[in-house]
Design a protein around this motif. Structure first.
Motif, PDB file in Angstrom:
ATOM      1  N   ILE A 133      39.987  31.151  51.635  1.00 34.13           N
ATOM      2  CA  ILE A 133      38.754  31.948  51.679  1.00 34.13           C
ATOM      3  C   ILE A 133      37.836  31.570  50.523  1.00 34.13           C
ATOM      4  CG2 ILE A 133      37.801  34.287  51.440  1.00 34.13           C
ATOM      5  CD1 ILE A 133      40.276  35.314  52.923  1.00 34.13           C
ATOM      6  N   LEU A 134      38.415  31.430  49.330  1.00 38.19           N
ATOM      7  CA  LEU A 134      37.614  31.078  48.156  1.00 38.19           C
ATOM      8  C   LEU A 134      37.026  29.677  48.287  1.00 38.19           C
ATOM      9  CD1 LEU A 134      39.917  32.539  45.360  1.00 38.19           C
ATOM     10  CD2 LEU A 134      37.723  33.439  46.110  1.00 38.19           C
ATOM     11  N   GLN A 135      37.785  28.759  48.877  1.00 40.71           N
ATOM     12  CA  GLN A 135      37.267  27.400  49.092  1.00 40.71           C
ATOM     13  C   GLN A 135      36.090  27.407  50.068  1.00 40.71           C
ATOM     14  OE1 GLN A 135      41.088  25.657  50.210  1.00 40.71           O
ATOM     15  NE2 GLN A 135      41.026  24.343  48.404  1.00 40.71           N
ATOM     16  N   ILE A 136      36.182  28.245  51.094  1.00 41.67           N
ATOM     17  CA  ILE A 136      35.059  28.371  52.037  1.00 41.67           C
ATOM     18  C   ILE A 136      33.835  28.929  51.320  1.00 41.67           C
ATOM     19  CG2 ILE A 136      34.205  29.595  54.086  1.00 41.67           C
ATOM     20  CD1 ILE A 136      37.025  29.485  55.228  1.00 41.67           C
ATOM     21  N   LEU A 137      34.049  29.975  50.518  1.00 38.03           N
ATOM     22  CA  LEU A 137      32.934  30.603  49.800  1.00 38.03           C
ATOM     23  C   LEU A 137      32.275  29.625  48.828  1.00 38.03           C
ATOM     24  CD1 LEU A 137      34.482  34.123  49.046  1.00 38.03           C
ATOM     25  CD2 LEU A 137      32.824  33.535  50.817  1.00 38.03           C
ATOM     26  N   LYS A 189      21.146  37.077  48.339  1.00 41.53           N
ATOM     27  CA  LYS A 189      21.258  38.368  47.646  1.00 41.53           C
ATOM     28  C   LYS A 189      22.296  39.266  48.319  1.00 41.53           C
ATOM     29  CE  LYS A 189      16.598  38.308  45.709  1.00 41.53           C
ATOM     30  NZ  LYS A 189      15.229  38.870  45.776  1.00 41.53           N
ATOM     31  N   ALA A 190      22.355  39.203  49.651  1.00 39.09           N
ATOM     32  CA  ALA A 190      23.379  39.975  50.360  1.00 39.09           C
ATOM     33  C   ALA A 190      24.772  39.417  50.062  1.00 39.09           C
ATOM     34  CB  ALA A 190      23.103  39.938  51.865  1.00 39.09           C
ATOM     35  N   ASN A 191      24.882  38.082  50.006  1.00 40.35           N
ATOM     36  CA  ASN A 191      26.165  37.447  49.665  1.00 40.35           C
ATOM     37  C   ASN A 191      26.616  37.825  48.259  1.00 40.35           C
ATOM     38  OD1 ASN A 191      26.193  36.217  52.146  1.00 40.35           O
ATOM     39  ND2 ASN A 191      25.752  34.162  51.395  1.00 40.35           N
ATOM     40  N   GLU A 192      25.662  37.938  47.351  1.00 39.63           N
ATOM     41  CA  GLU A 192      25.994  38.278  45.959  1.00 39.63           C
ATOM     42  C   GLU A 192      26.680  39.635  45.879  1.00 39.63           C
ATOM     43  OE1 GLU A 192      23.783  38.254  41.603  1.00 39.63           O
ATOM     44  OE2 GLU A 192      22.662  38.906  43.361  1.00 39.63           O
ATOM     45  N   ILE A 193      26.168  40.603  46.625  1.00 43.88           N
ATOM     46  CA  ILE A 193      26.774  41.939  46.633  1.00 43.88           C
ATOM     47  C   ILE A 193      28.196  41.875  47.179  1.00 43.88           C
ATOM     48  CG2 ILE A 193      26.587  44.252  47.618  1.00 43.88           C
ATOM     49  CD1 ILE A 193      23.535  43.827  47.684  1.00 43.88           C
ATOM     50  N   THR A 194      28.375  41.095  48.260  1.00 37.81           N
ATOM     51  CA  THR A 194      29.702  40.957  48.865  1.00 37.81           C
ATOM     52  C   THR A 194      30.681  40.286  47.905  1.00 37.81           C
ATOM     53  OG1 THR A 194      28.718  40.782  51.062  1.00 37.81           O
ATOM     54  CG2 THR A 194      30.972  40.007  50.825  1.00 37.81           C
ATOM     55  N   LEU A 195      30.236  39.244  47.206  1.00 32.17           N
ATOM     56  CA  LEU A 195      31.107  38.538  46.263  1.00 32.17           C
ATOM     57  C   LEU A 195      31.500  39.433  45.091  1.00 32.17           C
ATOM     58  CD1 LEU A 195      29.262  35.085  46.204  1.00 32.17           C
ATOM     59  CD2 LEU A 195      31.463  35.583  47.283  1.00 32.17           C
ATOM     60  N   GLU A 196      30.576  40.249  44.627  1.00 32.82           N
ATOM     61  CA  GLU A 196      30.887  41.180  43.538  1.00 32.82           C
ATOM     62  C   GLU A 196      31.950  42.191  43.982  1.00 32.82           C
ATOM     63  OE1 GLU A 196      29.909  41.084  40.510  1.00 32.82           O
ATOM     64  OE2 GLU A 196      28.188  39.731  40.507  1.00 32.82           O
ATOM     65  N   LYS A 197      31.868  42.629  45.232  1.00 32.02           N
ATOM     66  CA  LYS A 197      32.876  43.564  45.757  1.00 32.02           C
ATOM     67  C   LYS A 197      34.232  42.893  45.900  1.00 32.02           C
ATOM     68  CE  LYS A 197      29.685  46.533  48.375  1.00 32.02           C
ATOM     69  NZ  LYS A 197      29.258  46.978  49.727  1.00 32.02           N
ATOM     70  N   VAL A 203      43.647  41.589  46.881  1.00 28.32           N
ATOM     71  CA  VAL A 203      44.012  40.262  47.396  1.00 28.32           C
ATOM     72  C   VAL A 203      43.515  39.160  46.475  1.00 28.32           C
ATOM     73  CG1 VAL A 203      43.699  38.671  49.337  1.00 28.32           C
ATOM     74  CG2 VAL A 203      43.985  41.106  49.765  1.00 28.32           C
ATOM     75  N   MET A 204      42.326  39.365  45.871  1.00 26.34           N
ATOM     76  CA  MET A 204      41.720  38.345  45.023  1.00 26.34           C
ATOM     77  C   MET A 204      42.181  38.437  43.572  1.00 26.34           C
ATOM     78  SD  MET A 204      40.057  36.636  47.131  1.00 26.34           S
ATOM     79  CE  MET A 204      39.554  36.796  48.847  1.00 26.34           C
ATOM     80  N   GLU A 209      43.960  32.200  38.711  1.00 28.08           N
ATOM     81  CA  GLU A 209      43.179  31.026  39.093  1.00 28.08           C
ATOM     82  C   GLU A 209      42.200  31.362  40.224  1.00 28.08           C
ATOM     83  OE1 GLU A 209      43.844  26.375  40.507  1.00 28.08           O
ATOM     84  OE2 GLU A 209      45.571  27.649  40.013  1.00 28.08           O
ATOM     85  N   ASP A 210      42.667  32.188  41.177  1.00 25.36           N
ATOM     86  CA  ASP A 210      41.790  32.605  42.280  1.00 25.36           C
ATOM     87  C   ASP A 210      40.612  33.422  41.760  1.00 25.36           C
ATOM     88  OD1 ASP A 210      43.472  31.357  43.983  1.00 25.36           O
ATOM     89  OD2 ASP A 210      44.295  33.158  44.918  1.00 25.36           O
ATOM     90  N   LYS A 211      40.878  34.266  40.787  1.00 23.04           N
ATOM     91  CA  LYS A 211      39.809  35.079  40.200  1.00 23.04           C
ATOM     92  C   LYS A 211      38.778  34.193  39.504  1.00 23.04           C
ATOM     93  CE  LYS A 211      39.098  39.203  37.364  1.00 23.04           C
ATOM     94  NZ  LYS A 211      39.742  40.200  36.472  1.00 23.04           N
ATOM     95  N   ASP A 212      39.257  33.152  38.827  1.00 23.85           N
ATOM     96  CA  ASP A 212      38.340  32.210  38.157  1.00 23.85           C
ATOM     97  C   ASP A 212      37.472  31.471  39.178  1.00 23.85           C
ATOM     98  OD1 ASP A 212      39.379  32.938  35.728  1.00 23.85           O
ATOM     99  OD2 ASP A 212      40.801  31.261  35.619  1.00 23.85           O
ATOM    100  N   ILE A 213      38.093  31.077  40.310  1.00 24.91           N
ATOM    101  CA  ILE A 213      37.328  30.383  41.354  1.00 24.91           C
ATOM    102  C   ILE A 213      36.253  31.295  41.915  1.00 24.91           C
ATOM    103  CG2 ILE A 213      37.457  29.347  43.654  1.00 24.91           C
ATOM    104  CD1 ILE A 213      40.282  28.398  42.959  1.00 24.91           C
ATOM    105  N   LEU A 214      36.606  32.577  42.148  1.00 27.62           N
ATOM    106  CA  LEU A 214      35.627  33.526  42.682  1.00 27.62           C
ATOM    107  C   LEU A 214      34.476  33.726  41.701  1.00 27.62           C
ATOM    108  CD1 LEU A 214      34.735  35.451  44.866  1.00 27.62           C
ATOM    109  CD2 LEU A 214      36.246  37.201  43.912  1.00 27.62           C
TER     110      LEU A 214
END
Length: 316
Positions: A133-137, A189-197, A203-204, A209-214
């Motif tokens: 999921i993080l790689q897709i993002l 801007k909508a993606n930014e809100i989703t990424l912050e959540k 799960v994240m 390492e996953d948290k750093d990627i996000l």
């Protein structure tokens, strides 16, 4: 269309296409039919509403959770050919995290996902669901930046064309780019809100390492937002400058036409006066030759004098 993929092993990240759903697989759905949605919903236990969500072009970026299924909807960029010119738009991509598989749903086939299928992404494993999921993002943010750089180069080319010609076709291309940036800005801007959540999801937070990627994804997304704002301001200024140039050119043409009208009116005044059928006009009793020469001379002198006066006032 449904395609099911699975990484062979952690040592060999080659993708294997499957005929049925298996644990650790990736189900890629592109513009699926109703029967395909019902089939995948039955096989994976994912609510059909999750699978239908990305099929709405107006769906906004969000996160939804039901039982053990996580739905992430992210807006992704698309390029299309329109009148021999690239146009840019955004469409929703649904990423569904289940206990056994990852499901992606989109209206159109995106290069963003085909890069994973063609093996262009390193360290990609379908069974590492959170990492996938993080790689897709991360690819989404990078692809936004790539499209923005293309828009920047295209806007420079259009500005050069505007120096040579103010054709409607060039102006419409400029307007199309401006509209694309509006779509990009809204989606980012909508993606930014989703990424912050997503940072707050359990799960994240399993792996540091996953948290750093996000966090890197969020930084890339913010950079894309800043670039969108910069290019939008440049295009707005270009459109305003173009409008001012067109208005100024129109004023120059109108001023020239007004000056020509004034100059052409002078001979008409003289010819109107001397053409009146009344007695007592100057040189009316003179022979035809000298009287005509005098009238013509007055017309020429007056016309030249008016041209000189208007030229000094910047009318020509």
């Amino acid at each position: 269309m449904i395609c099911i993929y699975k990484t062979v092993s952690e040592l060999d990240n080659t993708l294997q296409e499957l005929d049925s759903v298996e644990p650790g697989c990736w189900i890629n759905m592109v513009s699926p039919s109703e029967q395909e949605i019902l089939l995948v919903s039955k096989k994976t236990g994912v609510p059909s509403e999750f699978l239908y969500a990305a099929l709405d072009e107006e769906e906004t970026s969000r996160i939804d959770i039901e039982d053990n299924n996580l739905l992430f909807i992210i807006d992704i960029p698309f390029t299309e050919m329109e009148e021999n010119s690239l146009t840019y738009d955004t469409y929703p991509l649904a990423i569904i995290h289940t206990e056994k598989a990852i499901i992606t749903v989109c209206l159109k086939n995106s290069k963003l996902l085909t890069d994973f299928i063609e093996g262009n992404i390193r360290s990609f494993y379908t069974f590492k669901r959170s990492r996938f999921i993080l790689q897709i993002l991360y690819r989404v943010s990078s692809y936004f930046l790539l499209c923005l750089r293309q828009i920047g180069k295209k806007s420079l080319m259009i500005q050069k064309k505007l120096h040579k010609s103010m054709s409607n076709r060039v102006l419409m291309q400029l307007l199309s780019l401006q509209n694309s940036l509006v779509y990009f800005s809204t989606s980012l801007k909508a993606n930014e809100i989703t990424l912050e959540k997503m940072l707050k999801l359990e799960v994240m937070q399993k792996y540091e390492e996953d948290k750093d990627i996000l966090e890197d994804v969020i930084i890339e997304n913010k950079q894309a937002i800043e670039m969108t704002g910069i290019y939008a301001n440049i295009l707005t200024a270009t459109m305003d400058a173009s409008a001012n140039v067109i208005s100024n050119n129109l004023n120059l043409v109108m001023k020239l036409l007004a000056s020509i009208t004034i100059v052409m009116a002078i001979p008409n005044v003289y010819s109107g006066i001397f053409g009146m059928n009344v007695t007592g006009l100057p040189w009316s009793s003179a022979p035809a030759g000298p009287g005509f020469i005098i009238a013509i001379t007055m017309i020429v002198v007056s016309t030249i004098a008016s041209i000189i006066i208007l030229n000094r006032r910047g009318m020509f």
